[in-house]
Design an enzyme around this catalytic site. Sequence first.
Site, PDB file in Angstrom:
ATOM      1  N   ARG A 171       0.724  14.300  12.199  1.00 13.28           N
ATOM      2  CA  ARG A 171       1.078  14.042  10.796  1.00 13.28           C
ATOM      3  C   ARG A 171       1.400  15.353  10.057  1.00 13.28           C
ATOM      4  O   ARG A 171       0.820  15.669   9.036  1.00 13.28           O
ATOM      5  CB  ARG A 171      -0.054  13.288  10.089  1.00 13.28           C
ATOM      6  N   CYS A 200      -4.448  12.529  12.188  1.00  9.95           N
ATOM      7  CA  CYS A 200      -5.264  11.318  12.244  1.00  9.95           C
ATOM      8  C   CYS A 200      -5.138  10.750  13.656  1.00  9.95           C
ATOM      9  O   CYS A 200      -4.502  11.333  14.531  1.00  9.95           O
ATOM     10  CB  CYS A 200      -4.804  10.300  11.197  1.00  9.95           C
ATOM     11  N   ASP A 207       4.720   0.352  11.963  1.00 11.64           N
ATOM     12  CA  ASP A 207       3.482  -0.253  11.454  1.00 11.64           C
ATOM     13  C   ASP A 207       3.302  -1.693  11.914  1.00 11.64           C
ATOM     14  O   ASP A 207       2.256  -2.288  11.659  1.00 11.64           O
ATOM     15  CB  ASP A 207       3.436  -0.197   9.921  1.00 11.64           C
ATOM     16  N   ARG A 212      -8.741  -0.120   4.482  1.00 13.85           N
ATOM     17  CA  ARG A 212      -7.858   0.872   3.865  1.00 13.85           C
ATOM     18  C   ARG A 212      -6.540   0.247   3.453  1.00 13.85           C
ATOM     19  O   ARG A 212      -5.892   0.707   2.520  1.00 13.85           O
ATOM     20  CB  ARG A 212      -7.570   2.020   4.842  1.00 13.85           C
ATOM     21  N   LYS A 249       0.849  -1.209   0.000  1.00 16.02           N
ATOM     22  CA  LYS A 249       0.000   0.000   0.000  1.00 16.02           C
ATOM     23  C   LYS A 249       0.872   1.243   0.000  1.00 16.02           C
ATOM     24  O   LYS A 249       0.667   2.170  -0.781  1.00 16.02           O
ATOM     25  CB  LYS A 249      -0.887   0.008   1.234  1.00 16.02           C
ATOM     26  N   ASN A 250       1.894   1.261   0.885  1.00 15.65           N
ATOM     27  CA  ASN A 250       2.676   2.485   1.074  1.00 15.65           C
ATOM     28  C   ASN A 250       3.697   2.721  -0.026  1.00 15.65           C
ATOM     29  O   ASN A 250       4.466   3.681   0.044  1.00 15.65           O
ATOM     30  CB  ASN A 250       3.338   2.475   2.454  1.00 15.65           C
TER      31      ASN A 250
HETATM   32  C1  EPZ Z   1       4.358   6.708   6.052  1.00 21.36           C
HETATM   33  O1  EPZ Z   1       3.696   7.805   6.673  1.00 21.36           O
HETATM   34  C2  EPZ Z   1       3.354   5.574   6.034  1.00 21.36           C
HETATM   35  N1  EPZ Z   1       2.173   5.959   5.279  1.00 21.36           N
HETATM   36  C3  EPZ Z   1       2.952   5.197   7.453  1.00 21.36           C
HETATM   37  O2  EPZ Z   1       2.113   4.043   7.370  1.00 21.36           O
HETATM   38  C4  EPZ Z   1       4.210   4.810   8.229  1.00 21.36           C
HETATM   39  O3  EPZ Z   1       3.845   4.531   9.566  1.00 21.36           O
HETATM   40  C5  EPZ Z   1       5.207   5.974   8.188  1.00 21.36           C
HETATM   41  O4  EPZ Z   1       5.505   6.294   6.804  1.00 21.36           O
HETATM   42  C6  EPZ Z   1       6.516   5.635   8.882  1.00 21.36           C
HETATM   43  O5  EPZ Z   1       7.074   4.502   8.317  1.00 21.36           O
HETATM   44  C7  EPZ Z   1       2.224   5.944   3.914  1.00 21.36           C
HETATM   45  O6  EPZ Z   1       3.237   5.649   3.322  1.00 21.36           O
HETATM   46  C8  EPZ Z   1       0.950   6.306   3.208  1.00 21.36           C
HETATM   47  P1  EPZ Z   1       6.715  10.059   8.078  1.00 21.36           P
HETATM   48  P2  EPZ Z   1       4.370   9.276   6.633  1.00 21.36           P
HETATM   49  O7  EPZ Z   1       6.659  11.265   7.249  1.00 21.36           O
HETATM   50  O8  EPZ Z   1       5.042   9.482   5.340  1.00 21.36           O
HETATM   51  C9  EPZ Z   1       6.486  13.315  11.585  1.00 21.36           C
HETATM   52  C10 EPZ Z   1       0.239   2.743   7.710  1.00 21.36           C
HETATM   53  O9  EPZ Z   1      -0.171   2.156   8.713  1.00 21.36           O
HETATM   54  N2  EPZ Z   1       6.634  14.291  10.493  1.00 21.36           N
HETATM   55  O10 EPZ Z   1       7.930   9.186   8.054  1.00 21.36           O
HETATM   56  O11 EPZ Z   1       3.346  10.248   7.079  1.00 21.36           O
HETATM   57  C11 EPZ Z   1       5.160  12.579  11.522  1.00 21.36           C
HETATM   58  O12 EPZ Z   1       4.163  13.336  12.185  1.00 21.36           O
HETATM   59  C12 EPZ Z   1       0.753   4.161   7.793  1.00 21.36           C
HETATM   60  O13 EPZ Z   1       0.297   2.211   6.557  1.00 21.36           O
HETATM   61  C13 EPZ Z   1       6.745  15.647  10.818  1.00 21.36           C
HETATM   62  O14 EPZ Z   1       6.703  16.035  11.989  1.00 21.36           O
HETATM   63  O15 EPZ Z   1       5.469   9.106   7.795  1.00 21.36           O
HETATM   64  C14 EPZ Z   1       5.468  11.275  12.203  1.00 21.36           C
HETATM   65  O16 EPZ Z   1       5.368  11.472  13.599  1.00 21.36           O
HETATM   66  C15 EPZ Z   1       0.578   4.727   9.177  1.00 21.36           C
HETATM   67  N3  EPZ Z   1       6.859  16.559   9.817  1.00 21.36           N
HETATM   68  C16 EPZ Z   1       6.919  11.001  11.813  1.00 21.36           C
HETATM   69  O17 EPZ Z   1       7.462  12.274  11.401  1.00 21.36           O
HETATM   70  C17 EPZ Z   1       6.888  16.171   8.499  1.00 21.36           C
HETATM   71  O18 EPZ Z   1       7.012  17.056   7.616  1.00 21.36           O
HETATM   72  C18 EPZ Z   1       7.078  10.013  10.683  1.00 21.36           C
HETATM   73  O19 EPZ Z   1       6.380  10.525   9.587  1.00 21.36           O
HETATM   74  C19 EPZ Z   1       6.764  14.796   8.192  1.00 21.36           C
HETATM   75  C20 EPZ Z   1       6.654  13.872   9.209  1.00 21.36           C
END
Ligand code: EPZ
Length: 422
Positions: A123, A118, A309, A401, A24-25
């Site tokens: 996020r 969420c 995850d 989802r 998915k990701n």
């Molecule tokens: C991706 O989310 C995945 N989603 C998530 O999977 C996964 O948990 C996550 O990567 C970490 O591996 C998709 O790919 C659609 P991040 P993403 O940017 O890109 C903070 C699932 O269950 N952050 O690495 O949003 C953020 O709030 C989902 O399939 C900032 O603060 O993850 C989080 O706490 C859940 N500012 C952390 O970093 C930013 O600009 C990691 O976020 C970006 C992120």
Amino acid sequence: MSEEIIVVEGNGTLTGEVRVSGAKNSALKLLAATLLGQGPSVVRNVPLISDIEVMSEVLRTLGAAVTREGHAVTVDTADVSSFETPYELVSKMRASISVLGPLIGRFGRARVAMPGGCQIGARKIDMHLAGLEHLGVEFTVDHGYLEANAPDGLHGAEVMLTFPSVGATENLLMAAVTAEGTTIIENAAREPEIVDLCNMLNEMGCKVTGGGTPSITIEGVDLSELHPCDHVTVGDRIEAGTFLVGGALTGGPLKVTGIDPRFLRMALMKLREMGCDVETGEDWIGIARTGELRPVEIQTLPHPGFPTDLQAQFMLLAALADGNSVITENVFENRFMFAAELCRMGANITIEGHHAFIQGVKSLQGAPVSSTDLRAGGALVLAGVIAEGQTTVHEIRHIDRGYEDYAGKLQSLGADVKRVKA
Ligand code: EPZ
């Protein structure tokens, strides 16, 4: 359609072989990346899940023609003329923000609804924006919409991410591919899905090196040099990990196919630490357990660290281990809600800030529970498989989802699981 629920009878059985769907990701971003090639791209091994439907709708709103045959999705972006994504779609799925980078890469501008938070956290996208500003993008916020413009065009830059954000790395990649000059992303995310995206971008004519390492280099090319491609999505490591936890819980033996075991090295190490026998092949992983589950210590971290995850799934394992475990969630600020649901089934878990202290119990009892997020939902159904009596899992739209035919796959492994109208 009235809400459906999943009803599980605890028969303690998960054994046999199951093929995982495409990731998915990865697939969501691969579909967004088709915006960079003008014409029909094909993305294969795309999971049949609701998030993919939402992304397909976002692309149609932009003017793309999106069709699917089985697990292959064709996106014809020849007529894409809009660079605006509507709030009602972005609010359904925050991953829609993944079109920001390719829209900037194609048009030099974008107007996308700001994604909300969420259940598991705020996020934020501050790192996405800060990185893109280094490439010459200027942002303004207008009534909940993010306006992106690059008045002097996109130019290469060295961008250091304060955290190896998956989404920020992806948006930067998809914008930098048409920037003038060279971009280097330092402290880049290293997830297998990033590598999959880099591979597809290169198949479209981009020049990306270093995918999967902390430093990714992108040589900008002219948009006219980019072309559609035909790409196969990698297997879903989180789905695979979820089923492997099922095999660990019940003893299996269980085999997942369609997955590169190198994507799950940390999770497999922890399964072995907990007393499981794990075998691997080129595109499969087998698991069995005869002795007691041993307690474990887990820190969730960016790849190759332990994947956040799979945190809920391993919390379930730890809940039935012979001793006390600790799980620390370092990636999201609010991803322990699953613990409260598990305690309603008899688990003994105490949350203190980012730490979960889990005292193993002998068994769980079936109960009505609610899926708080996508991965927690998957874990709750597994809990029902090994609990005494019946478990009903509510809010299963979260599960839909991210897991293709989850109940059907579990049934094929011997579980007594069915979807019914609430
Ligand atoms: C991706 O989310 C995945 N989603 C998530 O999977 C996964 O948990 C996550 O990567 C970490 O591996 C998709 O790919 C659609 P991040 P993403 O940017 O890109 C903070 C699932 O269950 N952050 O690495 O949003 C953020 O709030 C989902 O399939 C900032 O603060 O993850 C989080 O706490 C859940 N500012 C952390 O970093 C930013 O600009 C990691 O976020 C970006 C992120």
